[in-house]
Design an enzyme around this catalytic site. Structure first.
Site, PDB file in Angstrom:
ATOM      1  N   TYR A 188       3.744  -5.008 -26.573  1.00  0.00           N
ATOM      2  CA  TYR A 188       4.018  -4.126 -25.449  1.00  0.00           C
ATOM      3  C   TYR A 188       2.751  -3.887 -24.629  1.00  0.00           C
ATOM      4  O   TYR A 188       1.652  -3.843 -25.188  1.00  0.00           O
ATOM      5  CB  TYR A 188       4.543  -2.781 -25.948  1.00  0.00           C
ATOM      6  CG  TYR A 188       5.914  -2.856 -26.573  1.00  0.00           C
ATOM      7  CD1 TYR A 188       7.050  -2.669 -25.804  1.00  0.00           C
ATOM      8  CD2 TYR A 188       6.064  -3.098 -27.936  1.00  0.00           C
ATOM      9  CE1 TYR A 188       8.314  -2.724 -26.372  1.00  0.00           C
ATOM     10  CE2 TYR A 188       7.325  -3.159 -28.516  1.00  0.00           C
ATOM     11  CZ  TYR A 188       8.443  -2.973 -27.734  1.00  0.00           C
ATOM     12  OH  TYR A 188       9.691  -3.032 -28.302  1.00  0.00           O
ATOM     13  N   LYS A 194       8.522 -10.240 -28.429  1.00  0.00           N
ATOM     14  CA  LYS A 194       9.342  -9.200 -27.810  1.00  0.00           C
ATOM     15  C   LYS A 194       8.459  -8.361 -26.905  1.00  0.00           C
ATOM     16  O   LYS A 194       7.326  -8.022 -27.267  1.00  0.00           O
ATOM     17  CB  LYS A 194       9.953  -8.311 -28.898  1.00  0.00           C
ATOM     18  CG  LYS A 194      10.633  -7.041 -28.399  1.00  0.00           C
ATOM     19  CD  LYS A 194      11.145  -6.223 -29.576  1.00  0.00           C
ATOM     20  CE  LYS A 194      11.787  -4.918 -29.146  1.00  0.00           C
ATOM     21  NZ  LYS A 194      12.354  -4.169 -30.292  1.00  0.00           N
ATOM     22  N   ASP A 249      14.514  -0.311 -37.657  1.00  0.00           N
ATOM     23  CA  ASP A 249      13.372   0.241 -38.391  1.00  0.00           C
ATOM     24  C   ASP A 249      13.025   1.649 -37.910  1.00  0.00           C
ATOM     25  O   ASP A 249      12.016   2.222 -38.320  1.00  0.00           O
ATOM     26  CB  ASP A 249      12.157  -0.664 -38.212  1.00  0.00           C
ATOM     27  CG  ASP A 249      11.760  -0.824 -36.741  1.00  0.00           C
ATOM     28  OD1 ASP A 249      12.654  -1.060 -35.913  1.00  0.00           O
ATOM     29  OD2 ASP A 249      10.554  -0.725 -36.425  1.00  0.00           O
TER      30      ASP A 249
END
Length: 263
Positions: free
Chosen positions: A143, A173, A24
């Site tokens: 994150y 993730k 992406d």
């Protein structure tokens, strides 16, 4: 977990291990190496063993004929590296638009600890709720990023992955802490499968040592973009990573299987 979500999770994984190649980055970086001929890159990485590829919805027509029966994930937010703040990820699609694009799952990025966390939390919760209603898995890209936060700090990473579970994600993730021992508490902080980001591209051995360390620390796989799609041979590095994920081999054997050992 409903039957649809469970079935679609199997489409983006192999035996509960995930080798996802996000592409992406055209939104963030433009038409960089590996993404100009995205059709060829998708064919190469999926032939090499990728379980799924990930793009924005608009690229879907370029994905399906080239993914060799691998899974397809549509990403639902983004930003550019030439805009005012790359951390300010904005919505780019809906769960419904992802379904229309042929997605097997959706993904959403959140910067935990940033000034954008509150809005991104709300949006992630909305995505997971709607995706669950429609039987679609959600990959949360969670994150640890913000003022005074070290992006590889295990405590911050553990907080980020736990937040993803609390908000209803199915896979999470996050960044890598640097070694298996420090990554173990990150994976132990959630019942979700944890996959690591690739980070800055290093040598083949460094990439595979990172993958091996993460798996030894309890990870369920990787979601690696530039380290794979900008490699001189994306299929080869994918094959090497797949050997670690799916066959539990060491770094040297993975290099051999990928044809990446130096003469």
């Amino acid at each position: 977990m409903n039957a649809g979500t469970r079935a679609r999770l199997q489409r983006i994984s192999t035996n509960d291990r995930f080798l996802i190649v996000p592409m992406d980055h055209g939104v963030t970086m433009g038409p960089v190496k590996g993404l100009v001929d995205i059709e060829g890159t998708i064919d190469s990485v999926t032939a090499g063993g990728a379980d799924a590829v990930l793009t924005q919805k608009g690229v879907a027509p370029r994905v399906h004929d080239n993914k060799n029966d691998a899974g397809f994930i549509v990403h639902l937010n983004g930003s550019t590296n030439i805009g005012p703040d790359e951390a300010d990820k904005r919505r780019t699609g809906t769960v419904e638009s992802a379904l229309r694009a042929g997605a097997d799952a959706v993904s959403f990025h959140i910067n935990v600890g940033s000034q954008y966390e509150p809005e991104q939390m709300t949006q992630l919760a909305d995505v997971t709720e709607r995706a669950t209603e429609l039987g679609l898995p959600t990959l949360a890209m969670a994150y640890a990023r913000g003022p005074d936060i070290e992006e590889d700090d295990p405590e911050a990473l553990a907080h980020a992955v736990r937040l993803a579970e609390e908000l209803g994600a199915d896979v999470v993730k996050t960044g890598y802490s640097g070694d298996g021992d420090s990554f173990d508490p990150v994976c132990s902080g959630t019942r979700l499968p944890v996959v690591i980001a690739g980070g800055s591209r290093g040598t083949d051995r460094q990439t595979l040592e990172m993958v091996r360390g993460a798996m030894d620390g309890g990870a369920a796989g990787v979601s690696m973009g530039r380290s794979i799609f900008q490699h001189d041979d994306p299929g080869a590095i994918t094959s090497a990573i797949a050997a670690i994920l799916h066959d539990d081999v060491g770094v040297d054997e993975a290099l051999r299987r990928g044809g990446l050992l130096e003469a």
